[in-house]
Design a protein around this motif. Sequence first.
Motif, PDB file in Angstrom:
ATOM      1  N   ASP A  45       0.874  -1.171   0.000  1.00 56.44           N
ATOM      2  CA  ASP A  45       0.000   0.000   0.000  1.00 56.44           C
ATOM      3  C   ASP A  45       0.909   1.217   0.000  1.00 56.44           C
ATOM      4  O   ASP A  45       1.555   1.520   1.015  1.00 56.44           O
ATOM      5  N   ILE A  46       0.964   1.920  -1.133  1.00 54.69           N
ATOM      6  CA  ILE A  46       1.933   3.002  -1.324  1.00 54.69           C
ATOM      7  C   ILE A  46       1.190   4.309  -1.566  1.00 54.69           C
ATOM      8  O   ILE A  46       0.250   4.370  -2.363  1.00 54.69           O
ATOM      9  N   THR A  47       1.620   5.362  -0.882  1.00 53.80           N
ATOM     10  CA  THR A  47       1.191   6.723  -1.192  1.00 53.80           C
ATOM     11  C   THR A  47       2.438   7.522  -1.525  1.00 53.80           C
ATOM     12  O   THR A  47       3.395   7.549  -0.738  1.00 53.80           O
ATOM     13  N   VAL A  48       2.441   8.151  -2.712  1.00 57.64           N
ATOM     14  CA  VAL A  48       3.638   8.864  -3.142  1.00 57.64           C
ATOM     15  C   VAL A  48       3.246  10.249  -3.638  1.00 57.64           C
ATOM     16  O   VAL A  48       2.246  10.417  -4.341  1.00 57.64           O
ATOM     17  N   ARG A  49       4.012  11.254  -3.187  1.00 58.61           N
ATOM     18  CA  ARG A  49       3.771  12.640  -3.589  1.00 58.61           C
ATOM     19  C   ARG A  49       4.982  13.102  -4.395  1.00 58.61           C
ATOM     20  O   ARG A  49       6.131  12.993  -3.947  1.00 58.61           O
ATOM     21  N   ILE A  50       4.730  13.628  -5.609  1.00 58.03           N
ATOM     22  CA  ILE A  50       5.810  14.017  -6.511  1.00 58.03           C
ATOM     23  C   ILE A  50       5.607  15.470  -6.929  1.00 58.03           C
ATOM     24  O   ILE A  50       4.496  15.875  -7.292  1.00 58.03           O
ATOM     25  N   ASP A  51       6.694  16.227  -6.898  1.00 60.85           N
ATOM     26  CA  ASP A  51       6.711  17.575  -7.471  1.00 60.85           C
ATOM     27  C   ASP A  51       7.635  17.518  -8.685  1.00 60.85           C
ATOM     28  O   ASP A  51       8.864  17.520  -8.540  1.00 60.85           O
ATOM     29  N   PRO A  52       7.082  17.452  -9.902  1.00 61.55           N
ATOM     30  CA  PRO A  52       7.927  17.260 -11.079  1.00 61.55           C
ATOM     31  C   PRO A  52       8.899  18.407 -11.334  1.00 61.55           C
ATOM     32  O   PRO A  52      10.002  18.174 -11.836  1.00 61.55           O
ATOM     33  N   PRO A 174       0.943  17.916  -8.501  1.00 64.23           N
ATOM     34  CA  PRO A 174       0.394  19.277  -8.614  1.00 64.23           C
ATOM     35  C   PRO A 174      -0.713  19.328  -9.663  1.00 64.23           C
ATOM     36  O   PRO A 174      -0.811  18.457 -10.539  1.00 64.23           O
ATOM     37  N   GLY A 175      -1.558  20.363  -9.600  1.00 61.68           N
ATOM     38  CA  GLY A 175      -2.606  20.536 -10.586  1.00 61.68           C
ATOM     39  C   GLY A 175      -2.033  20.615 -11.994  1.00 61.68           C
ATOM     40  O   GLY A 175      -0.946  21.161 -12.211  1.00 61.68           O
ATOM     41  N   GLY A 176      -2.768  20.072 -12.962  1.00 59.69           N
ATOM     42  CA  GLY A 176      -2.306  20.056 -14.349  1.00 59.69           C
ATOM     43  C   GLY A 176      -1.505  18.828 -14.712  1.00 59.69           C
ATOM     44  O   GLY A 176      -1.241  18.588 -15.895  1.00 59.69           O
ATOM     45  N   GLN A 177      -1.104  18.043 -13.721  1.00 59.35           N
ATOM     46  CA  GLN A 177      -0.367  16.812 -13.955  1.00 59.35           C
ATOM     47  C   GLN A 177      -1.290  15.611 -13.751  1.00 59.35           C
ATOM     48  O   GLN A 177      -2.245  15.672 -12.959  1.00 59.35           O
ATOM     49  N   ARG A 178      -1.010  14.535 -14.459  1.00 57.46           N
ATOM     50  CA  ARG A 178      -1.714  13.264 -14.286  1.00 57.46           C
ATOM     51  C   ARG A 178      -0.665  12.165 -14.149  1.00 57.46           C
ATOM     52  O   ARG A 178       0.384  12.206 -14.786  1.00 57.46           O
ATOM     53  N   GLY A 179      -0.975  11.162 -13.331  1.00 49.75           N
ATOM     54  CA  GLY A 179      -0.041  10.059 -13.130  1.00 49.75           C
ATOM     55  C   GLY A 179      -0.717   8.721 -13.341  1.00 49.75           C
ATOM     56  O   GLY A 179      -1.950   8.598 -13.249  1.00 49.75           O
ATOM     57  N   ILE A 180       0.104   7.698 -13.585  1.00 53.95           N
ATOM     58  CA  ILE A 180      -0.441   6.369 -13.832  1.00 53.95           C
ATOM     59  C   ILE A 180       0.598   5.315 -13.487  1.00 53.95           C
ATOM     60  O   ILE A 180       1.801   5.512 -13.680  1.00 53.95           O
ATOM     61  N   VAL A 181       0.116   4.197 -12.939  1.00 53.42           N
ATOM     62  CA  VAL A 181       0.889   2.966 -12.832  1.00 53.42           C
ATOM     63  C   VAL A 181       0.015   1.854 -13.416  1.00 53.42           C
ATOM     64  O   VAL A 181      -1.179   2.051 -13.664  1.00 53.42           O
ATOM     65  N   ALA A 182       0.610   0.698 -13.652  1.00 50.66           N
ATOM     66  CA  ALA A 182      -0.169  -0.420 -14.171  1.00 50.66           C
ATOM     67  C   ALA A 182      -1.245  -0.817 -13.177  1.00 50.66           C
ATOM     68  O   ALA A 182      -1.022  -0.830 -11.968  1.00 50.66           O
ATOM     69  N   GLY A 183      -2.427  -1.140 -13.688  1.00 50.06           N
ATOM     70  CA  GLY A 183      -3.496  -1.600 -12.825  1.00 50.06           C
ATOM     71  C   GLY A 183      -4.806  -0.887 -13.098  1.00 50.06           C
ATOM     72  O   GLY A 183      -4.952  -0.134 -14.069  1.00 50.06           O
ATOM     73  N   ARG A 184      -5.769  -1.116 -12.217  1.00 51.30           N
ATOM     74  CA  ARG A 184      -7.107  -0.534 -12.343  1.00 51.30           C
ATOM     75  C   ARG A 184      -7.157   0.821 -11.666  1.00 51.30           C
ATOM     76  O   ARG A 184      -6.726   0.961 -10.521  1.00 51.30           O
ATOM     77  N   THR A 191      -8.396  18.837  -7.048  1.00 48.63           N
ATOM     78  CA  THR A 191      -8.885  19.946  -6.230  1.00 48.63           C
ATOM     79  C   THR A 191      -7.871  21.078  -6.315  1.00 48.63           C
ATOM     80  O   THR A 191      -6.889  21.010  -7.062  1.00 48.63           O
ATOM     81  N   ASP A 192      -8.096  22.124  -5.530  1.00 48.43           N
ATOM     82  CA  ASP A 192      -7.139  23.232  -5.483  1.00 48.43           C
ATOM     83  C   ASP A 192      -5.781  22.767  -4.982  1.00 48.43           C
ATOM     84  O   ASP A 192      -4.752  23.399  -5.264  1.00 48.43           O
ATOM     85  N   GLU A 193      -5.771  21.676  -4.237  1.00 50.58           N
ATOM     86  CA  GLU A 193      -4.514  21.172  -3.679  1.00 50.58           C
ATOM     87  C   GLU A 193      -3.739  20.306  -4.669  1.00 50.58           C
ATOM     88  O   GLU A 193      -2.576  19.979  -4.423  1.00 50.58           O
ATOM     89  N   GLY A 194      -4.384  19.909  -5.751  1.00 47.99           N
ATOM     90  CA  GLY A 194      -3.662  19.121  -6.741  1.00 47.99           C
ATOM     91  C   GLY A 194      -4.448  17.907  -7.200  1.00 47.99           C
ATOM     92  O   GLY A 194      -5.661  17.776  -6.960  1.00 47.99           O
ATOM     93  N   TYR A 195      -3.746  17.002  -7.839  1.00 49.85           N
ATOM     94  CA  TYR A 195      -4.347  15.802  -8.446  1.00 49.85           C
ATOM     95  C   TYR A 195      -4.002  14.579  -7.609  1.00 49.85           C
ATOM     96  O   TYR A 195      -2.894  14.451  -7.088  1.00 49.85           O
ATOM     97  N   ARG A 196      -4.974  13.666  -7.510  1.00 55.26           N
ATOM     98  CA  ARG A 196      -4.750  12.428  -6.769  1.00 55.26           C
ATOM     99  C   ARG A 196      -5.418  11.284  -7.523  1.00 55.26           C
ATOM    100  O   ARG A 196      -6.542  11.426  -8.024  1.00 55.26           O
ATOM    101  N   ALA A 212       4.132  10.098 -15.213  1.00 55.00           N
ATOM    102  CA  ALA A 212       3.293  11.273 -14.990  1.00 55.00           C
ATOM    103  C   ALA A 212       3.654  12.324 -16.021  1.00 55.00           C
ATOM    104  O   ALA A 212       4.729  12.296 -16.629  1.00 55.00           O
ATOM    105  N   GLY A 213       2.735  13.273 -16.235  1.00 50.40           N
ATOM    106  CA  GLY A 213       2.980  14.342 -17.184  1.00 50.40           C
ATOM    107  C   GLY A 213       1.773  15.252 -17.286  1.00 50.40           C
ATOM    108  O   GLY A 213       0.719  15.004 -16.680  1.00 50.40           O
ATOM    109  N   PRO A 214       1.882  16.294 -18.100  1.00 51.11           N
ATOM    110  CA  PRO A 214       0.759  17.237 -18.281  1.00 51.11           C
ATOM    111  C   PRO A 214      -0.250  16.669 -19.277  1.00 51.11           C
ATOM    112  O   PRO A 214      -0.521  17.255 -20.326  1.00 51.11           O
ATOM    113  N   TYR A 215      -0.825  15.537 -18.940  1.00 50.84           N
ATOM    114  CA  TYR A 215      -1.600  14.756 -19.893  1.00 50.84           C
ATOM    115  C   TYR A 215      -3.021  15.269 -20.081  1.00 50.84           C
ATOM    116  O   TYR A 215      -3.676  15.719 -19.137  1.00 50.84           O
ATOM    117  N   LYS A 216      -3.488  15.157 -21.322  1.00 50.91           N
ATOM    118  CA  LYS A 216      -4.905  15.230 -21.640  1.00 50.91           C
ATOM    119  C   LYS A 216      -5.393  13.788 -21.732  1.00 50.91           C
ATOM    120  O   LYS A 216      -4.857  13.003 -22.509  1.00 50.91           O
TER     121      LYS A 216
END
Length: 685
Positions: A45-52, A174-184, A191-196, A212-216
């Motif tokens: 069970d991992i929670t990771v916070r990244i500032d690119p 941060p807001g404007g970024q999207r992240g992904i790992v393999a899985g569902r 929110t104003d605090e960012g993306y989760r 992760a990246g500035p993905y659409k």
Amino acid sequence: MRQLTRGARIPGVSRDIVCILLSFFMATATSAESAPAADAEIHYDITVRIDPVARTIEGRSVITAKTSEELTLVMGRRFEMMRGRIDAMSLGPSAITGRMRAWRIPGDKQMPRRIEVHWRGELAALDTSLDHPQTLGRSEPASSGEGTFLPDSSGWYPYIADKLASYRVSIELPGGQRGIVAGRLAEESETDEGYRARFEFLAPTGGIDLMAGPYKVETSTMRGAGGKPIQLRTYFHPQIADLAPAYLRSVKGYIEFYESWIGKYPFTEFSVVSSPTPTGFGMPTLTYLGIEVLRLPFIRSTSLGHEVLHNWWGNGVYPDYAQGNWSEGLTTFMADYAYKEREGPDAAREMRRGWLRDFAALSPGQDAPLTTFTSRTHGASQIVGYNKAAMMFLMLRDLLGRETFDHALQAFWREQRFRIASWADLRSTFQTVSKQDLHGFFDQWLTRAGAPVVRIAEAGRTKSDSGYRISVTLEQTEPEYRLRVPVAIRTGEGEEMHMLDLERGRQTFTLEVRTLPLEVILDPDLRLFRRLTPDEAPPILRQIMVDRTAMAILLPESGELRSTAETLAGKLQNRSLKLVPATDNLPSVPALVIGLEEQVDAWLARHQLPGRPEIVRGKGSAQAWTISRSDGVTLAMVSARDAASLTALIRPLPHYGRQSYVIFEGAKAIGRGAWPTRAQVLKLD
């Protein structure tokens, strides 16, 4: 582009602390989308916070271990463990091995054990100037506003060595970024605090790669076999967001194609993710491809399907890497080659010709048995692990018939889904379904390096009561193989195909035909894996690229032009250069010759070698072509109009190894081709 299955850590691609052998354990989960975490011996069970932009990472991981044995906890050396506990006890000091830190977790009969780790660290700067081989060879966790890639091999999160695991990963950005790992994708919000986002992979699997990246993000839902909903997504940079609909349609088509051929798609989603660097990776439920790669018009009809198929072979059934990786060869056969078969027989034959021509380019000792192949590390390993293995599956299908072959594949999928399977497991399934003893077939193609050399030694004809009797003598080199050799008899009315069972070094066969036979042709359709003779295999540029004995002759003597020639030679040969002075006699080994047009022409004339071929003469700003000397040694010539034209070849030319000649205008190839192959033909008098 490299297609890399990341469903299990493998030597050469994964962590450098250990060469993982995966034959130890695999839970029998029925499907990735429904298997509960309780089925896994190890769960993260991992929670990771990244500032690119700041290139920082901070994380918390809770590891549940349902095993009493001693374990090893591992994490990248560049990361700092702020707090670590095993149940109520603190972690002790770590040992350092290469780029990794390791902690010993003593055995304990009380289960489950809970390991909690808090860590942080700084990520490397993302370098978008690297070329494709350089990008694939790096295992640093890198980040910038343009994108983040944390490969499993970097040790960006703490993990238990030598263990498959299920996981849940929550990503905070941060807001404007999207992240992904393999899985569902179980949950996401902004929110104003960012993306989760939270992802789940609840069947035991290998390592975790994070992107992760500035993905659409574009999403589409399809219905798989049995009506199961499958979420399809593209995570594309804004500059290629318009490509999303076409990619989503293509993925849907591939999933439907392979479900009808193999069985139910094993996951609940598939995503295509863009990278600002020229990557080409496949993981369970997704593929990670460079922006420029995704722009290429042919990728959707070639490499994309290969990556989708890896969700069955490689990420749905895991290879037993200790006994050889069968998944790349089977995926190449059922994707790359299958698409050529759909184009037509000529396209399929051309791919087989390319496989055999590539293998003929290897010098003795460069190949290895398929049982030793784990992943592609250079050109020679791809020729064996992808191409030779794919052609082995083709020969197996020719032997068993298409219907039996497909039934065996479907049975293998049903039996081995989410298990570790070996070549021996594959053989066992094919034997059971076909009711044939295939030990000899698999043994000779898997455990031997090299390939047989087969030739027509003699052939003759006599008149018979029913027409004509033909005597054909075949020879093969040692060690002797048991081969089904296709031989065509050409008559005035066409060709008749015959399969000759060659089991000894020299063997004579008698054939009957009704009309006057004119010629005997060995394997005209190129369906037998063998080492082509020099007359059958014209030289290609790859021979100079993969031959470890090849020398380089650089005609510019000094200055910037000399430096450019050295850079180009290094890119083509991908190793330390073995330079020969241009004034020396011709070397007795293959050689790469680089220079300006007038230098190349003068060098060829001085050594009384064939001049510039007519097909490249006067065309483009630069040309490359091969020459086969009278003594059988291959030369690769690279000629440019000026310094800028030579510099323009550095990136593109290494991608044209399968060609005998290439013509460039700047960095763009405007002409290419291979000298024609010549079949073994014996005329009957």
